[in-house]
Each structure stands twice: as structure tokens, then as C-alpha cells.
Design an enzyme around this catalytic site. Structure first.
Site: not given
Length: 491
Positions: A164, A190, A241, A263, A297
Site C-alpha cells: 500500500n 509481490e 503487514g 507495524e 493501516c
């Protein structure tokens, strides 16, 4: 790696990036599969990328380990100078980096340009911080001793970055490691490996010695992550992630007692009290909810509005949301790009369906849009309750649920009723309330009367199951340093 015209047509200097950094090392080269990277807005093929595995990761770790001693042996000024050069190259090629980012991730080009600037800011910050790694002296209990503390790099770092924010997360993880004197093995997501490769190509131009920076591409991260976590030559793992993957990596690191910086997921509350500036709160909620199509996030996942201003806020907020244009990130009028994949679309549809079945009302949006790509209308849902999935789970998309509340103490308890603790936001003007709520919220970061708070100068990170450690600021450097106590006797 092979780049297609669907990507190179957007670049000012395509030749610079045509052979992106770190094709397979000769020690493990040979016949191998490649994986495809697509533009989520158009479905166009952007690149064919070498699909690496555990052997490649092992070879990269060996190169990083061989480079560790000479890199850490350089003066802080020498490491700082190379970081400064990388920073300069990032800025010089910022338009191309932003174009790569928009092509592979989909976010609007304006947001991509801001992200590249943010990445450069981390490089600048840690180029400066490299010269500020200080020890300390301790008053000894006897006259024949001297006691002091020095700080040394922990060693090889394994970094795993998300899709992101594929440029800024590379810089945020790598720059403090390099400043501290650590070498790095990076595994980018990926879905978005290309901007990481482009940044590494610029790092080569900046003069990083061979083996200091190592890039491992893979369509499946399991084997790479396992090698990074279990190889004893890797002394630290830095991961951004999901909490689920974070738990797995933590278990894999446990046998090595490896240092970790994680994180992880969030379920950020955004609280609007009745003494808030409503127009400012609407602006902040738009920023906190819809930046990067809600795929952050720290995205506002639950918007709590006090009853006295609920109707006004809902009306103004919905009106603003209806003005947000959805489409290809290269369109200068677009505010909302695509979601990263079909699974993300299905999740947002599931959350809306569940909420409507339980009594919520869709005020705006609520549907897929566009003839191609993974686009979804920015959506506002009212009459939301805590039993609905969109209030309990991180949506990671352009879906804004509005929850009504009456009592300030109650809404703080509701906001804290989650396993996550990354970011929270609230709008209020009463100074007593501001301090009480800020201290009561169980989150690593709290935005007060603002919808954006990320900065290279601030410690980014969460509490509870949202992570361990901090990135950015002077505190971010400490995670890459070992503290060594020296005691000199017989004086």
C-alpha cells in the site's frame, strides 16, 4: 526483469529503470519462473519479474553478511554522505518513481508524488541522524574504574514491505538500518515490486557498496520470510503487514531470539465530539478515511459522532464523499484509485451486506464502478452498530461507517474495545476533554484535530496487537543498534 510499454510510456528516463536492481545472483541463477505485475486500474501487464525462492534469499543474506563488517566500519559521515546522494537521486527522479508507483499500485498520481517525497524525507532524516549516534558515560562507584556505553549496529536486517505504500515503507525501514551501519535484505510485496527495484537502482548510483542492499522478489513470500526469520545471520526482522502474518513471523523468529519491529493491523477510531469544528472534522475524516482509497493501516475504520452533531456531520460528510472521483490514478481529477485486487472488493461488499442486513443504511456509494479494474465507489453507511463486521474488522477500502454516541467516557471504551492499537483520531475544542481523551485512548498514535499525522520526525507504531517498536524519529534508529556496556578497571 522485463518492463512493458504500459509502464515505460509513463517514464521520463525509461532506460535508467529498464534493468531494475538485482537480477538473480549468478550463484543461484538458471532456469526460473517469473511472475507478472499488472496495473490494477487497467489490467495491463507492466513487467515480468524473477520469481525467487529460499536459495536466492540465502544467497542475499550471505552477501549482506559479507558486507556487514566493512559497511559498519565506515565512519558515520561516510554512510551519511551516501544516504544524502540516494536522497538526491530520489528527488531528481521523483516523477518517474511516482509514475511507477501509480502504475503498479493504482493510487492517484498526486498521492504517489507525495509518497515519494515522504520516502525522500526519511532518507534525509536518517542521513542526518547517522551522525547523532551517541554513547554515554556512567559515574563509577570507585575511583579505579571507568564505565561507559557505546552503541553498535545489530547486523544484517531482513525487511518485508507492504503493497500500500511501496516507496515510503522501503525508505522508512532501510534508511535507519543503513544509518546505523546495518546491511539489508529486502523482500517487497509481490503486487508492487517495481518501485522498490527502481529505488535500489538509484541506490546503486548513489554508491552503496556491493552487498549492502539486497533485493529479493517473490510471488509468494512464505519461503523468503521463513529464510529471513530462521537464518542466524539475520539479526533483525522489520515487517509491515497484517497481524496474522506478524504472528507467524514472530513464531519463526522465536528460535533465534531475533529482534523484531512490526507495524501490523489497525482498526482506527475517528471520534467527533459535539464541541468540534464540524467542517474541520469533515476535512479530517475525508483525509483519514479515503487517502489511498482507504487502504492504509491508519485509515479511519470507525467514525463515531456525538448525537448532537451527528445529523450535521453525516450530511456534510456524505456531500463531500459524493464529490470524490473514482478512476485511473493517472487522471489528474481522480481522488480514489482502484483497490489492490478482487479479494479487497469482495471484502468491502461483504462488510456492506452484513451491515445492511443488521439495520444500517447506505447513504452514498456502495457499488463497484468502472468497466474494468478493481474500482469501488466511496461509500458512507449510517446507523451502524458495534455488532456489524465493518465495525469489528479492518475493511481496508473506501467504506466509512458512522456510529452515534452520547457519552464521552462510553465512546472511549468503545474505541478501545479492540485487539488493535495503532492509530486513533478525535476532534474536540474543550482543552480538558482533549487531554483526557488523548491519554485514555489505547493507541500508539493519536491525531487531535487532524486527519494526518505521519512524519519522518515522529515515532510511528502501535500498541497491543498492532505492532512492536517504532519507525521514524530518533527512536527508529535505536531499533537497529545494540547497546554495549564497557567497564575499564585497574586505573
Amino acid at each position: 526483469m522485463t518492463l512493458t510499454s504500459a509502464l515505460t510510456r509513463h517514464l521520463k528516463c525509461p532506460e535508467l529503470f529498464r534493468n531494475l536492481a538485482n537480477e538473480p545472483h549468478p550463484s543461484v541463477a538458471g532456469q526460473r519462473q517469473r511472475f507478472s505485475v499488472f496495473n490494477p486500474s487497467t489490467g495491463e501487464l507492466l513487467a515480468e519479474v524473477p520469481d525467487m525462492g529460499a536459495a536466492d534469499a540465502h544467497a542475499a543474506i550471505e552477501r549482506a553478511d559479507a558486507a556487514q563488517e566493512p559497511w559498519s566500519g565506515l565512519t558515520a559521515r561516510a554512510r551519511s554522505d551516501i544516504l544524502w546522494k540516494w536522497h538526491r537521486f530520489i528527488l531528481e527522479h521523483s516523477d518517474d518513481l511516482a509514475a511507477i508507483l501509480t502504475a503498479e499500485m493504482g493510487k492517484p498520481l498526486g498521492e504517489a508524488k507525495s509518497e515519494v517525497q515522504h520516502a525522500a524525507a526519511y532518507l534525509q532524516w536518517y542521513a542526518e541522524e547517522a551522525n547523532r549516534i551517541y554513547g554515554e558515560t556512567i559515574s563509577a562507584p570507585s575511583t579505579d574504574r571507568r564505565m561507559l556505553v557505546i552503541k553498535q549496529p545489530i547486523g544484517v536486517v531482513g525487511a518485508i514491505t507492504p503493497w500500500n505504500f511501496p516507496a515510503s515503507m522501503v525508505a522508512r525501514k532501510i534508511s535507519p538500518a543503513l544509518a546505523a551501519g546495518c546491511t539489508v535484505v529486502l523482500k517487497p510485496a509481490e503486487q508492487t515490486p517495481l518501485v522498490a527495484g527502481a529505488m535500489f537502482a538509484l541506490a546503486k548510483l548513489a554508491g552503496f557498496p556491493d552487498g549492502v542492499l539486497n533485493l529479493v522478489y517473490a510471488s509468494e513470500g512464505d519461503a523468503i520470510g521463513r529464510e529471513l526469520c530462521t537464518n542466524p545471520k539475520v539479526r533483525k526482522i522489520s515487517f509491515t503487514g497484517s497481524t496474522e502474518v506478524g504472528r507467524l513471523l514472530m513464531r519463526q523468529c522465536s528460535d533465534q531470539i531475533k529482534r523484531i519491529s512490526f507495524e501490523l493491523g489497525g482498526n482506527a477510531p475517528f471520534i467527533v465530539f459535539d464541541d468540534a469544528d464540524i467542517d474541520a472534522a469533515v476535512d479530517g475524516a475525508i483525509q483519514a478515511k479515503f487517502r489511498n482509497a482507504g487502504q492504509t493501516c491508519v485509515s479511519a475504520n470507525r467514525i463515531y459522532v456525538q448525537s448532537g452533531v451527528y445529523a450535521e456531520f453525516a450530511e456534510k460528510f456524505t456531500e463531500r464523499v459524493r464529490t470524490l472521483k473514482v478512476g485511473d490514478g493517472f487522471d489528474p481529477n481522480v481522488a480514489i484509485g482502484p483497490l489492490i485486487n478482487q479479494e479487497a472488493l469482495k471484502k468491502i461488499e461483504l462488510h456492506i451486506s452484513d451491515a445492511v442486513q443488521k439495520g444500517a443504511r447506505v447513504r452514498s456509494g456502495g457499488r463497484r464502478t468502472g468497466s474494468s479494474g478493481t474500482f469501488f465507489e466511496p461509500t458512507v453507511v449510517t446507523d451502524v452498530s458495534k455488532t456489524m463486521r465493518l465495525a469489528e474488522e479492518e475493511t481496508f477500502g473506501p467504506l466509512a461507517p458512522l456510529l452515534r454516541f452520547d457519552d464521552a467516557d462510553h465512546v472511549v471504551r468503545e474505541a478501545n474495545d479492540t485487539i488493535y492499537g495503532l492509530a486513533a483520531y478525535f476532534y474536540a475544542s474543550n482543552l480538558k476533554r482533549v487531554w483526557r481523551v488523548a491519554e485514555a485512548l489505547e493507541y500508539g498514535m493519536v491525531g487531535i484535530n487532524t486527519g494526518r499525522m505521519s512524519s519522518e520526525a515522529a515515532p510511528f507504531g502501535g500498541v497491543k496487537q498492532s505492532g512492536i517498536g517504532r519507525e521514524g524519529s530518533r527512536h527508529g534508529l535505536e531499533d537497529y543498534l545494540d547497546m554495549k556496556y564497557l567497564c575499564v578497571g585497574g586505573l
